[in-house]
Design a protein around this motif. Structure first.
Motif, PDB file in Angstrom:
ATOM      1  N   THR A 218       0.824  -1.210   0.000  1.00 42.41           N
ATOM      2  CA  THR A 218       0.000   0.000   0.000  1.00 42.41           C
ATOM      3  C   THR A 218       0.858   1.260   0.000  1.00 42.41           C
ATOM      4  N   THR A 219       1.889   1.267   0.851  1.00 40.61           N
ATOM      5  CA  THR A 219       2.734   2.457   0.973  1.00 40.61           C
ATOM      6  C   THR A 219       4.014   2.364   0.162  1.00 40.61           C
ATOM      7  N   GLY A 220       4.348   1.141  -0.326  1.00 39.34           N
ATOM      8  CA  GLY A 220       5.599   0.961  -1.045  1.00 39.34           C
ATOM      9  C   GLY A 220       6.815   1.035  -0.138  1.00 39.34           C
ATOM     10  N   GLU A 221       6.656   0.604   1.123  1.00 40.82           N
ATOM     11  CA  GLU A 221       7.750   0.694   2.084  1.00 40.82           C
ATOM     12  C   GLU A 221       8.093  -0.692   2.638  1.00 40.82           C
ATOM     13  N   TYR A 222       9.387  -0.909   2.877  1.00 40.56           N
ATOM     14  CA  TYR A 222       9.836  -2.070   3.634  1.00 40.56           C
ATOM     15  C   TYR A 222       9.673  -1.759   5.119  1.00 40.56           C
ATOM     16  N   TYR A 223       9.480  -2.796   5.925  1.00 42.63           N
ATOM     17  CA  TYR A 223       9.361  -2.558   7.359  1.00 42.63           C
ATOM     18  C   TYR A 223      10.067  -3.669   8.127  1.00 42.63           C
ATOM     19  N   PHE A 224      10.505  -3.305   9.336  1.00 44.59           N
ATOM     20  CA  PHE A 224      11.191  -4.239  10.235  1.00 44.59           C
ATOM     21  C   PHE A 224      10.863  -3.846  11.668  1.00 44.59           C
ATOM     22  N   SER A 225      10.711  -4.838  12.546  1.00 48.34           N
ATOM     23  CA  SER A 225      10.486  -4.533  13.955  1.00 48.34           C
ATOM     24  C   SER A 225      11.061  -5.622  14.835  1.00 48.34           C
ATOM     25  N   LYS A 226      11.676  -5.201  15.921  1.00 48.79           N
ATOM     26  CA  LYS A 226      12.151  -6.100  16.973  1.00 48.79           C
ATOM     27  C   LYS A 226      12.381  -5.271  18.225  1.00 48.79           C
ATOM     28  N   ASP A 227      11.582  -5.575  19.253  1.00 51.38           N
ATOM     29  CA  ASP A 227      11.662  -4.829  20.507  1.00 51.38           C
ATOM     30  C   ASP A 227      11.497  -3.338  20.225  1.00 51.38           C
ATOM     31  N   SER A 228      12.489  -2.523  20.589  1.00 48.05           N
ATOM     32  CA  SER A 228      12.362  -1.072  20.416  1.00 48.05           C
ATOM     33  C   SER A 228      12.861  -0.585  19.066  1.00 48.05           C
ATOM     34  N   THR A 229      13.379  -1.509  18.231  1.00 47.28           N
ATOM     35  CA  THR A 229      13.901  -1.120  16.919  1.00 47.28           C
ATOM     36  C   THR A 229      12.821  -1.292  15.860  1.00 47.28           C
ATOM     37  N   ALA A 230      12.591  -0.254  15.096  1.00 49.78           N
ATOM     38  CA  ALA A 230      11.597  -0.322  14.022  1.00 49.78           C
ATOM     39  C   ALA A 230      12.102   0.483  12.832  1.00 49.78           C
ATOM     40  N   TYR A 231      11.702   0.043  11.644  1.00 47.84           N
ATOM     41  CA  TYR A 231      12.112   0.743  10.414  1.00 47.84           C
ATOM     42  C   TYR A 231      10.984   0.671   9.400  1.00 47.84           C
ATOM     43  N   ARG A 232      10.742   1.765   8.708  1.00 49.81           N
ATOM     44  CA  ARG A 232       9.887   1.820   7.521  1.00 49.81           C
ATOM     45  C   ARG A 232      10.577   2.717   6.522  1.00 49.81           C
ATOM     46  N   GLY A 233      10.753   2.230   5.292  1.00 47.72           N
ATOM     47  CA  GLY A 233      11.425   3.046   4.295  1.00 47.72           C
ATOM     48  C   GLY A 233      11.583   2.308   2.987  1.00 47.72           C
ATOM     49  N   VAL A 234      12.351   2.894   2.074  1.00 43.33           N
ATOM     50  CA  VAL A 234      12.448   2.372   0.711  1.00 43.33           C
ATOM     51  C   VAL A 234      13.651   1.458   0.502  1.00 43.33           C
ATOM     52  N   GLN A 235      14.514   1.305   1.519  1.00 48.45           N
ATOM     53  CA  GLN A 235      15.667   0.425   1.370  1.00 48.45           C
ATOM     54  C   GLN A 235      15.266  -1.012   1.701  1.00 48.45           C
ATOM     55  N   TYR A 236      15.653  -1.946   0.816  1.00 44.06           N
ATOM     56  CA  TYR A 236      15.292  -3.340   1.076  1.00 44.06           C
ATOM     57  C   TYR A 236      16.147  -3.910   2.201  1.00 44.06           C
ATOM     58  N   ILE A 237      15.741  -5.073   2.724  1.00 45.02           N
ATOM     59  CA  ILE A 237      16.275  -5.597   3.985  1.00 45.02           C
ATOM     60  C   ILE A 237      16.977  -6.927   3.747  1.00 45.02           C
ATOM     61  N   ARG A 238      18.150  -7.087   4.383  1.00 47.27           N
ATOM     62  CA  ARG A 238      18.939  -8.313   4.280  1.00 47.27           C
ATOM     63  C   ARG A 238      19.235  -8.871   5.671  1.00 47.27           C
ATOM     64  N   PHE A 239      19.265 -10.202   5.755  1.00 53.41           N
ATOM     65  CA  PHE A 239      19.634 -10.908   6.978  1.00 53.41           C
ATOM     66  C   PHE A 239      20.958 -11.618   6.703  1.00 53.41           C
TER      67      PHE A 239
END
Length: 710
Positions: free
Chosen positions: A467-488
């Motif tokens: 809907t927003t075209g954003e990647y997201y990540f969350s763990k405890d107090s760390t959160a991210y929403r943005g246009v950069q893709y995510i790697r583990f």
């Protein structure tokens, strides 16, 4: 007695008459009731037909404006539920449905009046399935005003035959959005949104069905690259799972090559004493490139292939790939220098003969800089000493860490390049991705920022919001929403085994297993078509060990031949990643080679050992690496490439010729597969008769050599 008899007779007559009158009355009542019911039923039918006609007229009038909407479907399928999606390898555990109306999860019912009235149900989706096997050309090159024929072949992997003339005939429709009007519509198309029906009258399960149609470029169509998406469909029924495909089209003309911006002049650079001449007759366009972008570890190498078309009038007899100017050799681009280069400024020298209108291919190696970050590696083409206009190559490169790269241990042979890093599309995400690992790991954005480091066994959640075209990540107090893709990635280098906690992928033969563990790196990234994917990035040999292409009980020499053929096939697509470029990966885990990851590696230790025993071995023809198709079994002979897929680019692929398959012939086997290259059941017979793995490969692939590349 006579008087009594007469009375009885009269009484009986009276009773009989009354009964006759009563029966007649009842018949009239029944007839009257039946007439009323019949008239009422006829009125209902007429009303339903009128309602359907009015609704179809309304939809037809608004279908153009609503072409991208999910609320309407075309033609006679107006009231049918139509779904699209993918089924995983044979068990259907991952279905995603896009329907015209609300659908039930397990069965799809038609919503027409008659089916609602009589309860007729639609066939299950699993009865229809397809796998794209081949297309006539990698992309369509066409000039304004020109018409080009295109052919695509799908293997029928379902349980029902595909028919050309049945009610549920097979055809293709335009897609993304569905039922759109294509800019390449030709007058020969069946409908504006439906190019053609399937060519064959009947395609049985296991056979390949072909659809052929024309692309037409209008005189006013702008030059450049286009992407046309289509979907295989069973008319009035469904979109066939696995039937979506995209064709890249290049419209020839005077426009500059897309995505190839000119390198701006460096105002601080000293002018050359003798500037490179640029006489008339020299022009090029970059039509093929092996990578749109490259992701490497610090110090790691990658091989890049560029295909330039000679758009000028002069024949190229000598060529070089060079740095853009002298200053860059000592001001940054030397970071990409590899010992295979001719010099610090000359990457590659070649002596091909490239006539006007022909393609020239150039392969060279890059080495990633020693620091993490994003870079742009820029090169240019010279021919006959001339800097060719349009001959620029720009390669975006992401370096993921500063730790450097340690190549695999050598067995003493000469390695021509580092082991390739494969990128495998595991599946497209419908929900969050929940991840953990067997060792400490970190979560990294594509720009290099580390969101956090987590201990083995800890789970984190990531995903992509359409809907927003954003990647997201969350763990405890760390959160991210943005246009950069995510790697583990592993936290301390080396290699982790990542587990995708909420992913179910169980083999049909044993549901106790769940193949949701993978070596290497996991990435969440959205494709150019808008679908987010879970992508597994790992070294080539680890990828091969995760292939589920054979059991662990087949002969060792067959396993070695299969490992080498699979490696050669994968390496071809590593060098030429045209199939899934828009998805940012090289191969699909289901539809290219069946990849199950770490779980399959544990279940097939003999095959893993066969992969290791043939490490880096690639099939070559005329000193060039080649792709090596293979299939299940033959009917006593293999087919040539030309026999099945025709001639491409003037070549019939000399290593893919028809040869005898005597073991399949003796067993009376029937053809199961496309028939080109190695027939696995026949190869097993050769291995059982003590043929070595190299001899097996040289039987099915004509006049080849086998070389170790890493």
């Amino acid at each position: 007695m006579n008087v009594l008899s007469d009375k009885l007779t009269r009484a009986q007559s009276l009773d009989t008459g009354q009964e006759s009158i009563s029966a007649s009355s009842r018949i009239r009542q029944y007839l009257g009731t039946a007439t009323v019911v019949g008239v009422a039923f006829l009125c209902v039918i007429i009303f339903a037909c009128l309602l359907r006609f009015v609704e179809m007229q309304y939809v037809n009038q608004t279908s153009t404006a609503m072409a991208a909407s999910e609320q309407f479907c075309p033609h006679q399928a107006v009231l049918n539920k139509i779904f699209s999606g993918y089924l995983d390898s044979g068990v259907g555990t991952m279905e995603k449905f896009f329907v015209c109306a609300q659908a039930e999860a397990e069965e799809i019912e038609e919503v027409s009046f008659w089916q609602k009235l009589f309860g007729i149900k639609r066939a299950q989706a699993a009865e229809y399935a397809a796998e794209k096997i081949i297309q006539s050309v990698p992309y369509v090159e066409i000039a304004p005003g020109e018409t080009k024929k295109f052919i695509v072949g799908f293997k029928n992997t379902g349980t029902l035959a595909w028919e050309r003339e049945a009610r549920n005939y097979i055809s293709i429709y335009t897609y993304s959005p569905k039922y759109r009007t294509s800019v390449f519509q030709d007058s020969s198309w069946k409908l504006r949104e439906q190019p053609a029906k399937i060519d064959q009258a009947e395609t049985l399960p296991g056979q390949i069905g072909y659809v052929s149609w024309n692309f037409h470029a209008s005189e006013t169509l702008a030059p450049g690259w286009y992407e046309e998406t289509f979907y295989l469909a069973a008319e009035n029924l469904l979109w066939i799972p696995g039937g979506e495909f995209t064709v890249r089209v290049y419209v020839d003309g005077e426009a500059s090559e897309p995505n190839e911006p000119e390198t701006p002049a460096d105002p601080g650079a000293e002018p050359d004493d003798e500037p490179t001449p640029t006489p008339a007759g020299y022009e090029a366009k970059l039509l093929l490139r092996s990578h749109q972008s490259i992701i490497l570890k610090a110090g790691q190498t990658a091989q890049f292939t560029a295909g330039f078309k000679n758009y000028g009038t002069a024949t190229w007899t000598s060529q070089q790939i060079v740095l853009p100017d002298v200053s860059t050799a000592s001001s940054g681009l030397d970071n990409f220098y590899d010992s295979s280069w001719v010099s610090n400024s000359v990457v590659l020298s070649s002596s091909q003969t490239v006539s006007p209108g022909a393609l020239g291919f150039f392969k060279f190696i890059l080495r990633a800089p020693s620091r993490a970050g994003t870079y742009n590696a820029s090169f240019r083409l010279t021919a006959n000493g001339v800097s060719v206009p349009g001959g620029t190559i720009d390669i975006p490169i992401t370096v993921t860490d500063d730790a450097g790269y340690v190549p695999p241990a050598s067995d003493g042979s000469v390695a021509l390049t580092s082991e390739p890093m494969m990128r495998i599309g595991l599946y497209d995400l419908e929900t969050d991705l929940v991840v953990t690992a067997d060792k400490n790991y970190k979560v990294v954005l594509s720009g290099g920022r580390v969101l956090g480091t987590y201990a083995a066994g800890q789970t984190v959640t990531a995903g992509y919001d359409k809907t927003t075209g954003e990647y997201y990540f969350s763990k405890d107090s760390t959160a991210y929403r943005g246009v950069q893709y995510i790697r583990f990635e592993p936290a301390q280098g080396g290699q982790n085994i990542f587990e995708l906690v909420n992913y179910e992928h169980r083999p049909a033969w044993n549901r106790a297993y769940n193949d949701n563990k993978f070596r290497g790196v996991i990435e969440v990234r959205v494709s150019q078509t808008g679908y987010p994917w879970a992508i597994n990035e790992l070294p080539m040999e680890d990828y091969l060990k995760g292939l589920a292409e054979t059991s662990d009980y087949s002969p060792i020499d067959f396993q070695k031949s299969l490992a080498t053929a699979a490696r050669s096939y994968a390496f071809h697509h590593y060098e030429n990643p045209y199939k899934h470029a828009k998805g940012h990966f090289i191969l699909d885990a289901t539809y290219d080679q069946v990849y199950r990851g770490y779980g399959n590696e544990l279940r097939t230790p003999k095959f893993a050992a066969s992969v290791e025993a043939t490490r880096g071995m690639i099939v070559h023809y005329e000193d060039e690496p080649v792709f090596t198709p293979y299939y299940s079994r033959s009917d006593g002979r293999t087919r040539s490439y030309r026999e099945v897929w025709g001639i491409y680019n003037g070549s019939d692929y000399g290593w893919l010729q028809s040869v005898a398959a005597p073991y399949d012939a003796a067993a009376g086997n029937t053809l199961w597969g496309h028939g080109v290259g190695m027939a696995c059941t026949d190869a097993i017979g050769m291995a059982n008769d003590d043929y070595g793995w190299e001899d097996i490969l040289k039987h099915y692939y004509t006049n080849i050599t086998i070389k170790k590349l890493w």
